[in-house]
Design a protein around this motif. Structure first.
Motif, short mmCIF file in Angstrom:
data_model
loop_
_atom_site.label_atom_id
_atom_site.label_comp_id
_atom_site.label_asym_id
_atom_site.label_seq_id
_atom_site.Cartn_x
_atom_site.Cartn_y
_atom_site.Cartn_z
N THR A 205 0.62 -1.19 0.24
CA THR A 205 0.39 -0.07 0.08
C THR A 205 0.29 1.27 0.02
O THR A 205 2.69 0.86 0.02
CB THR A 205 -0.94 -0.02 1.13
OG1 THR A 205 0.19 -0.09 2.09
CG2 THR A 205 -1.95 -1.37 1.00
N GLN A 206 0.19 2.11 -0.10
CA GLN A 206 1.33 3.36 -0.45
C GLN A 206 1.52 3.83 1.28
O GLN A 206 3.11 3.99 1.35
CB GLN A 206 -0.01 4.78 -0.18
CG GLN A 206 -0.58 4.49 -1.49
CD GLN A 206 0.49 4.83 -2.77
OE1 GLN A 206 1.39 5.99 -2.53
NE2 GLN A 206 0.25 4.66 -4.18
N LEU A 207 1.15 3.72 2.30
CA LEU A 207 1.60 3.71 3.82
C LEU A 207 2.98 2.41 4.19
O LEU A 207 3.89 3.22 4.63
CB LEU A 207 1.00 3.38 4.82
CG LEU A 207 1.12 3.42 6.55
CD1 LEU A 207 0.89 5.13 6.51
CD2 LEU A 207 -0.22 3.66 6.42
N ARG A 208 2.68 1.67 3.04
CA ARG A 208 4.00 0.65 3.03
C ARG A 208 5.08 0.81 2.55
O ARG A 208 6.05 0.87 3.32
CB ARG A 208 3.56 -0.76 2.77
CG ARG A 208 2.23 -1.48 4.22
CD ARG A 208 2.13 -3.30 3.81
NE ARG A 208 1.82 -3.56 5.12
CZ ARG A 208 0.17 -4.07 4.82
NH1 ARG A 208 0.09 -4.41 3.57
NH2 ARG A 208 0.02 -4.62 6.05
N LYS A 209 4.55 2.13 1.43
CA LYS A 209 5.98 2.23 0.24
C LYS A 209 6.61 3.42 1.13
O LYS A 209 8.36 3.30 1.21
CB LYS A 209 4.99 2.97 -0.66
CG LYS A 209 5.43 1.51 -1.85
CD LYS A 209 4.73 2.36 -2.85
CE LYS A 209 3.77 1.07 -3.84
NZ LYS A 209 3.88 1.87 -4.90
N MET B 77 11.08 4.55 4.31
CA MET B 77 11.95 5.30 5.90
C MET B 77 12.77 4.98 6.33
O MET B 77 14.16 5.31 6.63
CB MET B 77 10.35 5.51 6.97
CG MET B 77 9.89 6.67 6.51
SD MET B 77 10.81 8.30 6.93
CE MET B 77 9.37 9.47 6.33
N ILE B 78 12.71 3.35 6.28
CA ILE B 78 13.44 2.70 6.45
C ILE B 78 14.80 2.37 5.46
O ILE B 78 15.95 2.42 6.27
CB ILE B 78 13.16 0.63 6.12
CG1 ILE B 78 12.16 0.47 7.82
CG2 ILE B 78 14.33 -0.33 6.45
CD1 ILE B 78 11.35 -0.94 7.27
N TYR C 229 21.14 6.77 6.16
CA TYR C 229 21.60 7.71 7.51
C TYR C 229 22.82 6.93 8.13
O TYR C 229 23.66 7.75 8.25
CB TYR C 229 20.40 8.98 8.36
CG TYR C 229 20.06 9.83 7.06
CD1 TYR C 229 20.88 9.89 6.66
CD2 TYR C 229 18.91 9.04 7.11
CE1 TYR C 229 19.71 11.11 5.69
CE2 TYR C 229 17.45 10.27 6.53
CZ TYR C 229 18.31 11.44 5.37
OH TYR C 229 17.22 11.76 4.82
N CYS C 230 22.58 5.86 8.54
CA CYS C 230 23.51 4.62 8.94
C CYS C 230 25.07 4.66 8.40
O CYS C 230 25.96 4.78 9.31
CB CYS C 230 23.08 3.74 9.78
SG CYS C 230 21.74 3.77 11.02
#
Length: 150
Positions: free
Chosen positions: A115-119, A124-125, A131-132
């Motif tokens: 879904t868009q939210l999972r994308k 973000m992951i 960044y790490c």
């Protein structure tokens, strides 16, 4: 949040129902919607704070790197200011790649899984991982791991 949920409350599972009987039911219902939305926005300030470092800290980090892609005698040399254009290039390059990967995952996991939210969550992951890696590279510079000028 700390009030005991009354026994006559229609919902015994949500902490907002501790206010049942003291406020209108629609306030509790709408507050539940609001808390769900606010939880989604919690990581956004952290992401944008890190993303805004791209123009400052990451350029300073690139100054400490040699900029050669395949060794000191490589024909491909990227200057620190030119490294900023790589972000736009990678965004344009990875959009079709990730769209393809999302379709493959959707076929394997079942239609409707992606879904868009999972994308957004996957993005973000991956941003956090980037960044790490940047922090690890900076840590190696801070501990004398760079052989170029400071």
């Amino acid at each position: 949040a700390w009030n005991k949920i009354p026994a006559d409350s229609p919902n015994q599972d949500h902490w907002l129902y501790g206010a049942y009987g003291k406020v209108d039911d629609w306030i509790i219902r709408d507050s539940q919607y609001l808390t769900r939305v606010l939880v989604m926005f919690i990581p956004l300030p952290v992401f944008w704070a890190a993303f805004d470092q791209q123009g400052s800290r990451w350029t300073l980090q690139a100054v400490r790197m040699d900029g050669y892609l395949a060794g000191d005698d490589s024909t491909f040399h990227i200057l620190p200011d030119q490294a900023q254009i790589l972000n736009a290039f990678f965004i344009l390059a990875f959009i079709p790649i990730f769209n393809f990967l999302y379709r493959v995952v959707d076929k394997c996991a079942g239609t409707g899984f992606v879904t868009q939210l999972r994308k957004i969550g996957f993005g973000m992951i991956f941003a956090a991982l980037a960044y790490c890696v940047s922090a690890i590279v900076q840590g190696s510079f801070d501990h004398g791991g760079s052989n170029t000028q400071p």
